[in-house]
Design an enzyme around this catalytic site. Structure first.
Site, PDB file in Angstrom:
ATOM      1  CE  LYS A  51      -0.379  -0.487   5.014  1.00  0.00           C
ATOM      2  NZ  LYS A  51      -1.197  -1.047   6.113  1.00  0.00           N
ATOM      3  NE  ARG A 150      -6.693  -0.244  11.062  1.00  0.00           N
ATOM      4  CZ  ARG A 150      -5.472  -0.358  10.539  1.00  0.00           C
ATOM      5  NH1 ARG A 150      -4.638   0.664  10.577  1.00  0.00           N
ATOM      6  NH2 ARG A 150      -5.080  -1.492   9.987  1.00  0.00           N
ATOM      7  CE1 TYR A 272      12.596  31.730   4.954  1.00  0.00           C
ATOM      8  CE2 TYR A 272      12.777  29.341   4.768  1.00  0.00           C
ATOM      9  CZ  TYR A 272      12.551  30.574   4.192  1.00  0.00           C
ATOM     10  OH  TYR A 272      12.295  30.649   2.857  1.00  0.00           O
ATOM     11  CG  MET A 318       9.235  23.679   0.287  1.00  0.00           C
ATOM     12  SD  MET A 318       8.218  24.683  -0.796  1.00  0.00           S
ATOM     13  CE  MET A 318       7.167  25.527   0.369  1.00  0.00           C
TER      14      MET A 318
HETATM   15  C1  LIG Z   1      -0.464  -1.950   6.856  1.00  0.00           C
HETATM   16  C2  LIG Z   1      -1.027  -3.252   7.264  1.00  0.00           C
HETATM   17  C3  LIG Z   1      -0.212  -4.392   7.344  1.00  0.00           C
HETATM   18  C4  LIG Z   1       1.288  -4.314   7.234  1.00  0.00           C
HETATM   19  O1  LIG Z   1       1.781  -3.896   8.473  1.00  0.00           O
HETATM   20  P1  LIG Z   1       3.350  -3.785   8.777  1.00  0.00           P
HETATM   21  O2  LIG Z   1       3.395  -3.392  10.197  1.00  0.00           O
HETATM   22  O3  LIG Z   1       3.867  -2.724   7.856  1.00  0.00           O
HETATM   23  O4  LIG Z   1       3.947  -5.097   8.494  1.00  0.00           O
HETATM   24  C5  LIG Z   1      -0.801  -5.612   7.591  1.00  0.00           C
HETATM   25  N1  LIG Z   1      -2.138  -5.707   7.773  1.00  0.00           N
HETATM   26  C6  LIG Z   1      -2.955  -4.639   7.732  1.00  0.00           C
HETATM   27  C7  LIG Z   1      -4.398  -4.814   7.958  1.00  0.00           C
HETATM   28  C8  LIG Z   1      -2.429  -3.368   7.496  1.00  0.00           C
HETATM   29  O5  LIG Z   1      -3.222  -2.305   7.492  1.00  0.00           O
END
Ligand SMILES: *Cc1c(COP(=O)(O)O)cnc(C)c1O
Length: 376
Positions: A51, A150, A272, A318
């Site tokens: 992801k 969640r 800055y 930046m």
């Molecule tokens: C992001 C995620 C993972 C991966 O988690 P890591 O800690 O990066 O290994 C696995 N399962 C779900 C449901 C996630 O949201």
């Protein structure tokens, strides 16, 4: 026609000379990390969580490298990510959509051959409906909430689904999954509580392969492995066992170019807000990387060259950062030279600690202006 226009609008990868910083992604190390997790898991299997563009490192490149190690199951968060990745992965690998399908996205998800993680009975009904309209079986994963609060079906929803003999009509249940809230704290009682809740919930559902562990969950031991684990962070070199030695290889290196060096006099205000002023004399270099590249403005940090620490002075801008280079011999660093921000001297986890966040956020914040180099 569309294809041609698309290709024309995709900018070529900027060369090193034209960019301010270099992001090197070691696909060989990624593959070794996958093998390490896979051997720890065996006979369970490791999926690849890619992801957020593979935690910022390039989902398609990451996926293809993992496929070369035999990985055939991937997880992204959004339907859009799955649609984008499907051509790069081919039709074989499963692409699970962790956030499920938002109402109306079912046809696109089905057309791309995606496997939604159904998080509610509403999503389950909509996906079942899609299967009926298409008059073919659709793959589905079911998530149950074992205690993170969640995503996933509540125990009550699971009971209702379990009581409905038609709940999975037209669906091919590929996986029942849940997610751990405290896997990076091995002593946390929530781990065992969630595992037991998961056992109880999945026993009510039709038999299907099960998945519970993320990266850290893999290190909680066999009872957490089930049929499939979902590592993300550990693949990318983030330590899945905080407080203990990192069992993974580093994957990412970030180097910024020196734009300019200068000798600063006693009393000079730096950056800055003049939050830093020079006492004595100081040699400084300005680096071509800033918060727009995902380097957090908060927290102190440093760059390194050959293991020598170059502390940041003044605020992160930046597009630039000023560092004190007095510790290296005069004339050693010049315009165009690269200094390390993430690498052997400073890991992703080190940067996270210095900037008050976690390695996940450091990686997914990395910007899009770097020259990217893939090794292996
Ligand atoms: C992001 C995620 C993972 C991966 O988690 P890591 O800690 O990066 O290994 C696995 N399962 C779900 C449901 C996630 O949201």
């Amino acid at each position: 026609m569309n294809q041609i226009m698309l290709e024309r609008t995709v900018a070529p990868q900027p060369g090193l000379a034209a960019t301010g910083a270099v992001l090197t992604i070691d696909l060989g190390a990624l593959r070794e990390n996958y093998r390490r997790l896979q051997s720890r898991l065996s006979p369970a299997r490791a999926a690849g969580v890619i992801k957020a563009d593979g935690y910022g490192l390039g989902a398609a490149r990451i996926a293809r490298a993992l496929m070369a190690e035999g990985c055939d199951t991937f997880f992204v968060a959004h339907v859009s990510e799955g649609i984008e990745l499907r051509p790069a992965l081919g039709t074989g690998p499963a692409i699970h959509i962790l956030n499920g399908i938002p109402p109306g996205a079912e046809p696109d998800a089905a057309a791309a051959g995606l496997t939604p993680v159904l998080n509610s009975s509403g999503q389950l009904a909509a996906w079942r409906d899609m299967a009926r309209r298409l008059a073919r079986k659709l793959p589905a994963t079911l998530q149950v909430d074992s205690g993170m609060s969640r995503l996933g079906m509540t125990p009550g929803e699971v009971d209702a689904v379990a009581a409905d003999p038609r709940a999975f009509d037209g669906l091919d249940l590929k996986l029942v999954m849940s997610h751990l809230a405290c896997a990076d704290e091995p002593e946390h009682p929530a781990n065992e509580a969630q595992r037991l809740a998961f056992e109880e919930l999945r026993a009510k559902l039709p038999p299907a392969p099960a998945a519970l562990a993320n990266s850290s969950g893999i290190f909680l031991g066999k009872p957490y492995h089930y049929d499939l684990a979902r590592p993300g962070a550990a693949l990318y070199g983030i330590n899945p066992t905080p407080g203990r030695d990192n069992p993974m290889l580093p994957v990412v290196r970030l180097e910024a170019k020196i734009i300019q060096t200068r000798l600063l006099d006693e009393g000079a205000g730096v950056g800055y807000g003049h939050t830093y002023s020079v006492s004595g004399k100081l040699r400084a270099a300005t680096l071509s990387l800033g918060y727009a590249d995902g380097w957090h403005r908060r927290g102190a940090a440093a760059a390194f060259v050959g293991g020598v620490r170059l502390p940041f002075i003044g605020r992160v801008s930046m597009d630039s950062i000023i560092v004190d280079i007095s510790a290296v011999p005069e004339g050693r660093l010049k315009e165009g030279d690269l200094v390390e921000l993430i690498g052997p001297s400073q890991s992703v986890d080190d940067v996270a600690e210095l900037t008050g966040t976690i390695g996940y956020e450091v990686l997914t914040s990395l910007g899009h202006r770097f020259h990217r180099r893939y090794l292996g």
